[in-house]
Write a protein that holds these residues in place. Structure first.
Motif, PDB file in Angstrom:
ATOM      1  N   TYR A 171      -5.772  -0.411   3.714  1.00  0.00           N
ATOM      2  CA  TYR A 171      -4.682   0.519   4.019  1.00  0.00           C
ATOM      3  C   TYR A 171      -4.578   1.624   2.970  1.00  0.00           C
ATOM      4  O   TYR A 171      -4.221   2.763   3.303  1.00  0.00           O
ATOM      5  CB  TYR A 171      -3.365  -0.249   4.118  1.00  0.00           C
ATOM      6  CG  TYR A 171      -3.364  -1.251   5.245  1.00  0.00           C
ATOM      7  CD1 TYR A 171      -3.573  -0.852   6.555  1.00  0.00           C
ATOM      8  CD2 TYR A 171      -3.193  -2.611   4.996  1.00  0.00           C
ATOM      9  CE1 TYR A 171      -3.595  -1.769   7.596  1.00  0.00           C
ATOM     10  CE2 TYR A 171      -3.212  -3.532   6.027  1.00  0.00           C
ATOM     11  CZ  TYR A 171      -3.418  -3.101   7.325  1.00  0.00           C
ATOM     12  OH  TYR A 171      -3.448  -4.011   8.353  1.00  0.00           O
ATOM     13  N   LEU A 172      -4.892   1.319   1.721  1.00  0.00           N
ATOM     14  CA  LEU A 172      -4.895   2.363   0.691  1.00  0.00           C
ATOM     15  C   LEU A 172      -5.982   3.400   0.963  1.00  0.00           C
ATOM     16  O   LEU A 172      -5.786   4.596   0.739  1.00  0.00           O
ATOM     17  CB  LEU A 172      -5.101   1.739  -0.692  1.00  0.00           C
ATOM     18  CG  LEU A 172      -3.875   1.110  -1.347  1.00  0.00           C
ATOM     19  CD1 LEU A 172      -4.263   0.388  -2.630  1.00  0.00           C
ATOM     20  CD2 LEU A 172      -2.820   2.170  -1.646  1.00  0.00           C
ATOM     21  N   ALA A 173      -7.129   2.922   1.456  1.00  0.00           N
ATOM     22  CA  ALA A 173      -8.207   3.861   1.817  1.00  0.00           C
ATOM     23  C   ALA A 173      -7.763   4.768   2.959  1.00  0.00           C
ATOM     24  O   ALA A 173      -8.097   5.964   2.987  1.00  0.00           O
ATOM     25  CB  ALA A 173      -9.455   3.085   2.212  1.00  0.00           C
ATOM     26  N   THR A 174      -6.995   4.210   3.887  1.00  0.00           N
ATOM     27  CA  THR A 174      -6.476   5.020   4.992  1.00  0.00           C
ATOM     28  C   THR A 174      -5.501   6.069   4.482  1.00  0.00           C
ATOM     29  O   THR A 174      -5.543   7.241   4.895  1.00  0.00           O
ATOM     30  CB  THR A 174      -5.776   4.120   6.028  1.00  0.00           C
ATOM     31  OG1 THR A 174      -6.675   3.095   6.446  1.00  0.00           O
ATOM     32  CG2 THR A 174      -5.330   4.928   7.230  1.00  0.00           C
ATOM     33  N   ILE A 175      -4.617   5.652   3.565  1.00  0.00           N
ATOM     34  CA  ILE A 175      -3.646   6.597   3.000  1.00  0.00           C
ATOM     35  C   ILE A 175      -4.352   7.695   2.218  1.00  0.00           C
ATOM     36  O   ILE A 175      -3.985   8.873   2.291  1.00  0.00           O
ATOM     37  CB  ILE A 175      -2.643   5.843   2.099  1.00  0.00           C
ATOM     38  CG1 ILE A 175      -1.792   4.892   2.941  1.00  0.00           C
ATOM     39  CG2 ILE A 175      -1.759   6.810   1.328  1.00  0.00           C
ATOM     40  CD1 ILE A 175      -0.869   4.004   2.130  1.00  0.00           C
ATOM     41  N   LYS A 208      -3.422   5.909 -12.679  1.00  0.00           N
ATOM     42  CA  LYS A 208      -3.950   4.821 -13.494  1.00  0.00           C
ATOM     43  C   LYS A 208      -3.183   3.529 -13.236  1.00  0.00           C
ATOM     44  O   LYS A 208      -3.771   2.450 -13.101  1.00  0.00           O
ATOM     45  CB  LYS A 208      -3.867   5.195 -14.973  1.00  0.00           C
ATOM     46  CG  LYS A 208      -4.485   4.165 -15.901  1.00  0.00           C
ATOM     47  CD  LYS A 208      -4.443   4.636 -17.358  1.00  0.00           C
ATOM     48  CE  LYS A 208      -5.092   3.609 -18.279  1.00  0.00           C
ATOM     49  NZ  LYS A 208      -5.051   4.057 -19.710  1.00  0.00           N
ATOM     50  N   ALA A 209      -1.860   3.616 -13.151  1.00  0.00           N
ATOM     51  CA  ALA A 209      -1.043   2.428 -12.873  1.00  0.00           C
ATOM     52  C   ALA A 209      -1.372   1.871 -11.494  1.00  0.00           C
ATOM     53  O   ALA A 209      -1.455   0.656 -11.300  1.00  0.00           O
ATOM     54  CB  ALA A 209       0.442   2.785 -12.967  1.00  0.00           C
ATOM     55  N   GLY A 210      -1.572   2.769 -10.526  1.00  0.00           N
ATOM     56  CA  GLY A 210      -1.914   2.322  -9.176  1.00  0.00           C
ATOM     57  C   GLY A 210      -3.223   1.559  -9.154  1.00  0.00           C
ATOM     58  O   GLY A 210      -3.347   0.542  -8.461  1.00  0.00           O
ATOM     59  N   LYS A 211      -4.217   2.029  -9.912  1.00  0.00           N
ATOM     60  CA  LYS A 211      -5.507   1.341  -9.954  1.00  0.00           C
ATOM     61  C   LYS A 211      -5.389  -0.025 -10.632  1.00  0.00           C
ATOM     62  O   LYS A 211      -6.049  -0.983 -10.225  1.00  0.00           O
ATOM     63  CB  LYS A 211      -6.525   2.207 -10.700  1.00  0.00           C
ATOM     64  CG  LYS A 211      -6.919   3.475  -9.939  1.00  0.00           C
ATOM     65  CD  LYS A 211      -7.918   4.303 -10.729  1.00  0.00           C
ATOM     66  CE  LYS A 211      -8.296   5.561  -9.944  1.00  0.00           C
ATOM     67  NZ  LYS A 211      -9.255   6.415 -10.710  1.00  0.00           N
ATOM     68  N   ALA A 267       0.835  -1.206   0.000  1.00  0.00           N
ATOM     69  CA  ALA A 267       0.000   0.000   0.000  1.00  0.00           C
ATOM     70  C   ALA A 267       0.866   1.251   0.000  1.00  0.00           C
ATOM     71  O   ALA A 267       0.563   2.229  -0.704  1.00  0.00           O
ATOM     72  CB  ALA A 267      -0.930  -0.008   1.213  1.00  0.00           C
ATOM     73  N   LEU A 268       1.950   1.235   0.761  1.00  0.00           N
ATOM     74  CA  LEU A 268       2.869   2.378   0.770  1.00  0.00           C
ATOM     75  C   LEU A 268       3.525   2.552  -0.593  1.00  0.00           C
ATOM     76  O   LEU A 268       3.678   3.679  -1.084  1.00  0.00           O
ATOM     77  CB  LEU A 268       3.941   2.180   1.842  1.00  0.00           C
ATOM     78  CG  LEU A 268       3.474   2.282   3.299  1.00  0.00           C
ATOM     79  CD1 LEU A 268       4.601   1.905   4.243  1.00  0.00           C
ATOM     80  CD2 LEU A 268       2.964   3.685   3.616  1.00  0.00           C
ATOM     81  N   MET A 269       3.904   1.451  -1.240  1.00  0.00           N
ATOM     82  CA  MET A 269       4.550   1.524  -2.547  1.00  0.00           C
ATOM     83  C   MET A 269       3.589   2.043  -3.607  1.00  0.00           C
ATOM     84  O   MET A 269       3.942   2.914  -4.417  1.00  0.00           O
ATOM     85  CB  MET A 269       5.077   0.144  -2.937  1.00  0.00           C
ATOM     86  CG  MET A 269       6.202  -0.355  -2.034  1.00  0.00           C
ATOM     87  SD  MET A 269       6.658  -2.079  -2.348  1.00  0.00           S
ATOM     88  CE  MET A 269       7.257  -1.955  -4.033  1.00  0.00           C
ATOM     89  N   ILE A 270       2.354   1.516  -3.607  1.00  0.00           N
ATOM     90  CA  ILE A 270       1.375   1.980  -4.599  1.00  0.00           C
ATOM     91  C   ILE A 270       0.979   3.427  -4.330  1.00  0.00           C
ATOM     92  O   ILE A 270       0.738   4.207  -5.254  1.00  0.00           O
ATOM     93  CB  ILE A 270       0.137   1.057  -4.581  1.00  0.00           C
ATOM     94  CG1 ILE A 270       0.518  -0.321  -5.121  1.00  0.00           C
ATOM     95  CG2 ILE A 270      -1.007   1.647  -5.406  1.00  0.00           C
ATOM     96  CD1 ILE A 270      -0.629  -1.324  -5.112  1.00  0.00           C
ATOM     97  N   GLY A 271       0.916   3.794  -3.048  1.00  0.00           N
ATOM     98  CA  GLY A 271       0.577   5.179  -2.707  1.00  0.00           C
ATOM     99  C   GLY A 271       1.607   6.182  -3.173  1.00  0.00           C
ATOM    100  O   GLY A 271       1.302   7.368  -3.322  1.00  0.00           O
ATOM    101  N   GLN A 272       2.843   5.712  -3.424  1.00  0.00           N
ATOM    102  CA  GLN A 272       3.911   6.603  -3.876  1.00  0.00           C
ATOM    103  C   GLN A 272       3.974   6.731  -5.392  1.00  0.00           C
ATOM    104  O   GLN A 272       4.777   7.514  -5.910  1.00  0.00           O
ATOM    105  CB  GLN A 272       5.260   6.104  -3.345  1.00  0.00           C
ATOM    106  CG  GLN A 272       5.386   6.084  -1.836  1.00  0.00           C
ATOM    107  CD  GLN A 272       5.330   7.470  -1.230  1.00  0.00           C
ATOM    108  OE1 GLN A 272       5.689   8.463  -1.863  1.00  0.00           O
ATOM    109  NE2 GLN A 272       4.846   7.553   0.000  1.00  0.00           N
TER     110      GLN A 272
END
Length: 314
Positions: free
Chosen positions: A192-196, A116-119, A106-111
């Motif tokens: 965790y992504l929703a939290t970020i 679009k890539a994250g989704k 989640a931390l890596m995707i959040g960065q």
């Protein structure tokens, strides 16, 4: 006194909003009454020599009391240590990995700079969560089948002998841990992504102005703000430490007797007892799971409360 009594009347007055909220909660309340509270009457089976010879209520009433004899088998059985060891051992590993791996990803995707890539990554990781264990077991069988499995075909190309994977217990702890993480990764990561996503962006803007790197932002800003959710997920996971996913430990190993020592947990044992019509013992096992789960979740919350009072659930 008049002003205080007037305020009290205002607080206790039933309003239209209260009616709407009550109606909104009514279906959930009915569901819990029918499927959570009423079935608790069946716990009496754990203390009886339950026999099937008529209606359910008549069976419960007419069956002989056995006290705690149904509970004794779980501790006196030759397989008791193996079953309890597997249940607790796997769950301890699952708890650690189900927090560490999703939080890290989640931390890596959040960065990522590209939303679009994250989704896309998030969707690909979330897809296995929707697969049933029956489907997953078929996929595992396609890889590990002795005759036509992909793994043995690959070994044959390398010049090695095929392996009868379903007869080799030493590999299966790794397989089961991997399958659990793979299937549940997406769900945990979404939480965790929703939290970020809910963290105020001004914090990061201030951190950039102060010269903080991406790693420093994640370590000193994102993780501390995620602490409450991480602790909550940890406490909930600890509360189910005496439960395991039945599909993972029964469907995926295909109930192989050779894998009994590494793939049999309390839930699998309860199922096998139900098949042999020992309903009293099965009910005792399930009842013990519930009690111990309640105790462990209270202990976990108490420990968290000692360390950080604000992070405790109650």
């Amino acid at each position: 006194m008049d002003m205080k009594s007037g305020r009290k009347r205002l607080r206790t007055r039933w309003r239209t909003q209260d009616t709407e909220l009550t109606l909104l909660a009514l279906p959930t309340t009915i569901w819990y009454i029918l499927f959570c509270f009423l079935p608790m009457f069946g716990l009496i089976i754990a203390f009886k020599d339950f026999k099937i010879h008529g209606g359910f209520l008549s069976n419960v009433v007419n069956s002989d009391w056995t006290g705690f004899k149904n509970f004794e088998f779980l501790f006196k059985s030759n397989d008791a240590w193996v079953v309890i060891r597997n249940t607790l051992g796997y769950n301890l590993i699952f708890i650690v990995l189900s927090i560490a791996v999703p939080v890290t990803l989640a931390l890596m995707i959040g960065q990522l700079h590209s939303g679009k890539a994250g989704k896309i990554y998030q969707t690909l990781m979330f897809l296995p969560y929707f697969l049933s264990w029956v489907v997953v077991s078929a996929i595992v069988w396609a890889f590990l089948s002795f005759d036509k499995g992909i793994a043995n075909q690959f070994l044959a190309v390398l010049g090695n002998d095929p392996v009868n994977w379903y007869m080799e217990p030493k590999y299966w702890p790794y397989f089961l841990v991997f399958m659990n993480v793979w299937k549940g990764l997406g769900y945990g990561m979404v939480v965790y992504l929703a939290t970020i996503a809910g963290i105020d962006s001004t914090y990061y803007e201030a951190a950039v102005i102060d010269g903080a790197s991406k790693w420093q932002q994640a370590r000193y800003l994102t993780l501390p703000l995620m602490k409450l959710v991480i602790v909550m997920m940890f406490i909930l996971a600890v509360g189910r430490i005496f439960y395991t996913d039945f599909g993972l430990f029964f469907q995926v190993p295909r109930d192989s007797n050779s894998l009994f020592n590494v793939a049999t947990t309390i839930d699998v044992l309860v199922y096998k007892q139900l098949k042999s019509a020992t309903l009293g013992m099965a009910s005792a096992s399930a009842f013990l799971q519930s009690v111990m789960g309640c105790v462990t979740i209270l202990i976990a919350n108490w420990v968290v409360r000692l360390v950080d009072r604000e992070s405790a659930m109650m």
